[in-house]
Design an enzyme around this catalytic site. Structure first.
Site, PDB file in Angstrom:
ATOM      1  N   LYS A  18       0.831  -1.209   0.000  1.00 13.93           N
ATOM      2  CA  LYS A  18       0.000   0.000   0.000  1.00 13.93           C
ATOM      3  C   LYS A  18       0.873   1.271   0.000  1.00 13.93           C
ATOM      4  CE  LYS A  18      -3.842  -2.398   0.055  1.00 13.93           C
ATOM      5  NZ  LYS A  18      -3.671  -3.650   0.700  1.00 13.93           N
TER       6      LYS A  18
HETATM    7  C1  LIG Z   1      -9.760  -3.872  -0.928  1.00 12.47           C
HETATM    8  C2  LIG Z   1      -9.081  -4.456   0.280  1.00 12.47           C
HETATM    9  N1  LIG Z   1      -9.765  -4.499   1.432  1.00 12.47           N
HETATM   10  C3  LIG Z   1      -9.202  -4.998   2.549  1.00 12.47           C
HETATM   11  C4  LIG Z   1      -7.918  -5.485   2.560  1.00 12.47           C
HETATM   12  C5  LIG Z   1      -7.358  -6.084   3.793  1.00 12.47           C
HETATM   13  O1  LIG Z   1      -6.302  -5.334   4.313  1.00 12.47           O
HETATM   14  P1  LIG Z   1      -5.173  -6.015   5.208  1.00 12.47           P
HETATM   15  O2  LIG Z   1      -4.311  -6.839   4.310  1.00 12.47           O
HETATM   16  O3  LIG Z   1      -4.436  -4.837   5.776  1.00 12.47           O
HETATM   17  O4  LIG Z   1      -5.850  -6.826   6.244  1.00 12.47           O
HETATM   18  C6  LIG Z   1      -7.172  -5.452   1.376  1.00 12.47           C
HETATM   19  C7  LIG Z   1      -5.794  -5.964   1.376  1.00 12.47           C
HETATM   20  O5  LIG Z   1      -5.091  -5.994   0.418  1.00 12.47           O
HETATM   21  C8  LIG Z   1      -7.765  -4.923   0.210  1.00 12.47           C
HETATM   22  O6  LIG Z   1      -7.097  -4.879  -0.953  1.00 12.47           O
END
Ligand SMILES: Cc1ncc(COP(=O)(O)O)c(C=O)c1O
Length: 401
Positions: free
Chosen positions: A201
């Site tokens: 990110k």
């Molecule tokens: C659209 C979206 N929502 C939620 C998440 C979940 O985030 P995390 O990996 O920080 O738990 C991601 C992770 O890539 C994502 O791309």
């Protein structure tokens, strides 16, 4: 940056690859100062639930223009927190997009509620408000749009619909830190907005996430939810010399550490530069690819600014003599670390089993799934890296044309 054509044999068939080392599709960019910030915390009294949490949250809230920012141990945990404090529970439905990482919809399942999948729009591949409207029922409690690839969803339309129907809008902005919508920063528009700090990110804490909101009640409940349902955290108790605490609701240990917060905080001053570089890369891709009939490039609406977490192109399967997977493999062989975002969530085996017999059909998402390839996109890509992608895409497309 020069033209697309090269007539060499594809690396897939024994030719010389464009690159000998794989260019990943995403990568973190950390400096010595970031590492030092982590070391400073490790040498301090608080490596978790300490002062860096408040500092990071305050700087983050100011950046997106929200009243509150509440940190979590991951974007997934942050989504779970937001869905829970929105009051989603067993028997409720939440309308979301299928074109997302499964964590978005899973957060609804964690609350024993049901995700309902509405199709996406052709242009930005974000939730289509008219499809959402069709799915609203008496059980609907929230709408959960995703700012796909960094492009904000149709937030005003969704908020209007939510107001009319008494729903909460929880925006999954895991891709969209730094994006803008109708002159507002993502993070200051929806009832709650969720961010992720995974290494691919715009800013990373290793694992981590954040919910931003202007709502005081949500913010208080989110802080409790991430801390077992306890209102007072360990540092506040130590500071006031109190041992007593009460658990008032069922919560989780979803706390982000001071180590992670220091790492995130240290990157905040570079965030705009990072997003600017991603915009430059997107511009270079556009300049080089816009004449190719074989590719449909990401569309940016005039009222929005993407923060370019991803650069997803759609292959025009009517023009090329091959499938998305063949083109994907050919690009990989050229040393370009392409990826694919996403398999529509309801097509995953778990969802197929759990909701067997339910008629979910999102034709735009399903067709896009067969066409999508994400090209590398991260701030530390050099112009030479971009040129390698341009050369490899040209070479592969020429082969399949
Ligand atoms: C659209 C979206 N929502 C939620 C998440 C979940 O985030 P995390 O990996 O920080 O738990 C991601 C992770 O890539 C994502 O791309």
């Amino acid at each position: 940056m020069n033209s697309l054509s090269t007539s060499t044999v594809l690396a897939l068939f024994g030719g010389e690859p464009v690159r000998t080392t794989l260019l990943p599709y995403g990568h973190q960019s950390l400096t010595e100062d970031d590492l030092q910030a982590v070391l400073d915390v490790l040498r301090s009294d608080w490596i978790t639930t300490g002062p860096k949490i408040d500092e990071f949250e305050e700087v983050f809230a100011a950046y997106v223009g929200s009243k509150h920012a509440v940190s979590f141990s991951s974007g997934t945990a942050a989504l779970h927190g937001a869905v829970a404090v929105a009051g989603v529970e067993r028997g409720h439905e939440v309308i979301t997009t299928p074109l997302t990482f499964c964590a978005t919809a899973n957060s609804v399942l964690y609350q024993q509620a049901v995700p309902k999948f509405a199709d996406v729009t052709q242009d930005t591949l974000t939730l289509d408000p008219s499809e959402v409207e069709r799915l609203v029922s008496r059980q609907t409690k929230a709408i959960l749009p995703v700012d796909y690839a960094g492009h904000p969803a149709d937030l005003d339309e969704l908020l209007l619909l939510a107001e009319r129907e008494g729903l909460v809008v929880i925006e999954d902005a895991a891709h969209a830190l730094g994006a803008r919508y109708r002159s507002r920063s993502v993070g200051s528009v929806s009832h709650m907005t969720v961010f992720s700090f995974h290494p691919v990110k715009h800013l990373t804490t290793g694992e981590g996430g954040m919910v931003t909101t202007d709502n005081d009640t949500y913010a208080r409940q989110l802080r409790s939810f991430r801390n077992h349902g306890i209102d007072v955290d360990a540092r506040a108790r130590q500071t006031t010399g109190q041992w007593y605490y009460e658990m008032k609701t069922l919560g989780y240990n979803y706390r982000l550490t001071d180590i992670g917060c220091a790492l995130g905080l240290s990157q905040m001053p570079r965030l705009n530069k990072n997003i600017e570089r991603r915009r430059e890369i997107a511009k270079l891709y556009k300049e080089n690819f816009q004449t190719l009939d074989a590719l449909r490039l990401p569309f940016i609406r005039p009222d929005s600014e993407s923060s370019w977490h991803l650069y997803p192109v759609r292959i025009n399967l009517k023009v090329v003599q091959g499938t998305r997977d063949e083109i994907f493999q050919a690009l990989r062989a050229e040393g370009i670390g392409v990826n694919m975002h996403y398999i529509p969530v309801y097509l995953h085996p778990y969802y197929q089993d759990r909701f067997a017999g339910q008629d979910t059909s999102c034709p735009v998402a399903e067709r896009s799934y067969k066409e999508l390839i994400s090209l590398p996109m991260f701030q530390s890509m050099t112009d030479e890296d971009v040129q390698d992608v341009v050369t490899a895409v040209g070479k592969v497309i020429q082969h399949f044309s």
